[in-house]
Design a protein around this motif. Structure first.
Motif, PDB file in Angstrom:
ATOM      1  N   ARG A  83       0.788  -1.321   0.211  1.00  0.00           N
ATOM      2  CA  ARG A  83       0.488   0.300   0.116  1.00  0.00           C
ATOM      3  C   ARG A  83       0.653   0.875   0.257  1.00  0.00           C
ATOM      4  O   ARG A  83       1.943   1.077   1.152  1.00  0.00           O
ATOM      5  N   PRO A  84      -0.135   2.144  -0.766  1.00  0.00           N
ATOM      6  CA  PRO A  84       1.539   3.541  -1.184  1.00  0.00           C
ATOM      7  C   PRO A  84       0.850   4.096   0.457  1.00  0.00           C
ATOM      8  O   PRO A  84       0.634   5.934   0.588  1.00  0.00           O
ATOM      9  N   ASP A  85       1.049   3.610   1.487  1.00  0.00           N
ATOM     10  CA  ASP A  85       0.936   4.604   2.925  1.00  0.00           C
ATOM     11  C   ASP A  85       2.138   5.407   3.397  1.00  0.00           C
ATOM     12  O   ASP A  85       2.329   6.180   4.498  1.00  0.00           O
ATOM     13  N   GLY A  86       3.648   4.705   3.038  1.00  0.00           N
ATOM     14  CA  GLY A  86       4.655   4.858   4.214  1.00  0.00           C
ATOM     15  C   GLY A  86       5.476   4.234   4.758  1.00  0.00           C
ATOM     16  O   GLY A  86       6.457   3.925   5.054  1.00  0.00           O
ATOM     17  N   TYR A  87       4.609   3.205   4.923  1.00  0.00           N
ATOM     18  CA  TYR A  87       4.802   2.251   6.044  1.00  0.00           C
ATOM     19  C   TYR A  87       6.002   0.915   5.704  1.00  0.00           C
ATOM     20  O   TYR A  87       6.611   0.088   6.497  1.00  0.00           O
ATOM     21  N   ARG A  88       6.059   0.766   4.029  1.00  0.00           N
ATOM     22  CA  ARG A  88       6.620  -0.149   3.590  1.00  0.00           C
ATOM     23  C   ARG A  88       7.354   0.447   2.753  1.00  0.00           C
ATOM     24  O   ARG A  88       7.076   0.719   1.444  1.00  0.00           O
ATOM     25  N   LEU A  89       8.915  -0.203   2.657  1.00  0.00           N
ATOM     26  CA  LEU A  89       9.366   1.030   2.154  1.00  0.00           C
ATOM     27  C   LEU A  89      11.154   0.034   1.386  1.00  0.00           C
ATOM     28  O   LEU A  89      11.168  -1.164   2.028  1.00  0.00           O
ATOM     29  N   THR A  90      11.646   0.380   1.001  1.00  0.00           N
ATOM     30  CA  THR A  90      12.819  -0.233   0.618  1.00  0.00           C
ATOM     31  C   THR A  90      14.549   0.150  -0.386  1.00  0.00           C
ATOM     32  O   THR A  90      13.413   1.273  -0.253  1.00  0.00           O
ATOM     33  N   LEU A 256       2.919   7.107  -3.411  1.00  0.00           N
ATOM     34  CA  LEU A 256       2.756   7.638  -1.883  1.00  0.00           C
ATOM     35  C   LEU A 256       2.863   9.476  -1.909  1.00  0.00           C
ATOM     36  O   LEU A 256       2.961   9.394  -3.462  1.00  0.00           O
ATOM     37  N   PRO A 257       2.081   9.267  -1.401  1.00  0.00           N
ATOM     38  CA  PRO A 257       1.814  10.996  -1.155  1.00  0.00           C
ATOM     39  C   PRO A 257       2.144  11.774  -0.824  1.00  0.00           C
ATOM     40  O   PRO A 257       3.856  11.586  -0.762  1.00  0.00           O
ATOM     41  N   ASP A 258       2.767  13.244  -2.133  1.00  0.00           N
ATOM     42  CA  ASP A 258       3.940  13.824  -2.260  1.00  0.00           C
ATOM     43  C   ASP A 258       3.800  14.493  -0.358  1.00  0.00           C
ATOM     44  O   ASP A 258       5.201  14.836  -0.152  1.00  0.00           O
TER      45      ASP A 258
END
Length: 317
Positions: A83-90, A256-258
């Protein structure tokens, strides 16, 4: 038509407001960062150092999840489903821009990724044993031109930046080397020290061996002399128009929101000043390297195009 235009404007305004509101509360739970390599390597160490420093900036725990494989692309493949919510990044190593030109992959490094910021860069170094007759890259190149294929060099694998560096040197000079791919830097270092190969091309892992005199460095592939290799000329200084950029950065899913991207890129910049992060940079001989989201996104598109041209134009044995 006017009503439709008005409705679209309202929808856009609502989406913007929602993104701003989400960023205001973000993060309200732990954030996971995928390190697309095994635990214990430089990328893992620096990813963990970044995570610890980011946790101070974000006020939440940052969890590191190792997912090795797919030439460093496992993180990108993972966030395609996130989900593009900022809780899973790489983490996004430079190899993700090269791999689609080498084989069929299940991601587009430009369209499927929202780039947040870079935080470090690797530098490749061409080395030989201390008793090698070669003291400069020119001497190595001249010998390889006179004795095609006789000079063996090791790297951590096919199509790594290390491999690309020597292939580019071949193309620029007409020299012919013989590539010997290994599974990692440690195997390659042992092969050089054991005289199984004549040359080793490493990232920053070779720093301690160079300092102790166990390896002799001929040149780096950096665009300018890195602090950790300040006494070693670059390939450009040696007369060869070659540099191999290899930054590592942080990214999230597309969409992912700006507002969250802005919050994260600012957090990365602040985290890079953290004393513990700075200590790890020094200990692992890597350079800090910051690009914000806009600059990193531009770099990604340019790097993807450049890697395609490099791979197409080189004979990689």
């Amino acid at each position: 038509m006017q009503r439709r235009h008005f409705a679209l404007m309202l929808a856009a305004s609502a989406a913007l407001a929602s993104g701003v509101a989400m960023a205001k509360d973000y993060p309200d739970s732990p954030v996971t960062i995928i390190v697309p390599y095994a635990a214990g390597g430089v990328s893992d160490i620096m990813g963990r150092a970044l995570g610890q420093a980011l946790s101070k900036q974000l006020g939440q725990s940052v969890i590191i999840e190792n997912k090795p494989g797919a030439a460093g692309a496992m993180g990108v493949l993972d966030i395609k489903r996130a989900r593009p919510d900022g809780y899973r990044l790489t983490l996004t190593p430079a190899g993700i821009f090269r791999q689609p030109h080498v084989q069929k992959v299940q991601y587009d490094p430009v369209k499927d990724v929202r780039y947040i910021a870079t935080f470090m860069t690797y530098d490749f170094v061409i080395t030989v044993p201390p008793d090698s007759p070669f003291k400069t890259v020119k001497e190595l190149v001249d010998y390889a031109k006179a004795h095609p294929g006789e000079i063996t060099y090791g790297t951590p694998g096919n199509y790594t930046g290390n491999h690309i560096a020597m292939a580019a040197l071949e193309k620029a000079t007409g020299a012919q080397f013989t590539h010997v791919p290994f599974k990692g830097d440690s195997e390659t270092i042992n092969a050089v020290l054991g005289k199984q190969i004549k040359v080793g091309v490493f990232a920053n892992s070779a720093h301690t061996y160079i300092q102790s005199g166990k390896l002799r460095a001929l040149a780096t592939t950096a665009d300018k002399r890195p602090p950790a290799f300040g006494t070693i000329p670059t390939l450009r200084e040696s007369g060869y128009p070659i540099d191999i950029p290899s930054p590592n950065g942080l990214a999230g899913p597309k969409g992912l929101p700006d507002a969250i991207v802005t919050k994260l890129q600012n957090a990365v910049k602040a985290a890079m000043d953290d004393p513990d992060f700075q200590k790890q940079l020094t200990m692992n001989a890597v350079r800090p390297y910051y690009l914000d989201s806009a600059a990193y996104t531009k770099f990604a598109a340019e790097m993807f195009k450049r890697e395609g041209e490099i791979v197409k134009g080189l004979t990689l044995n």
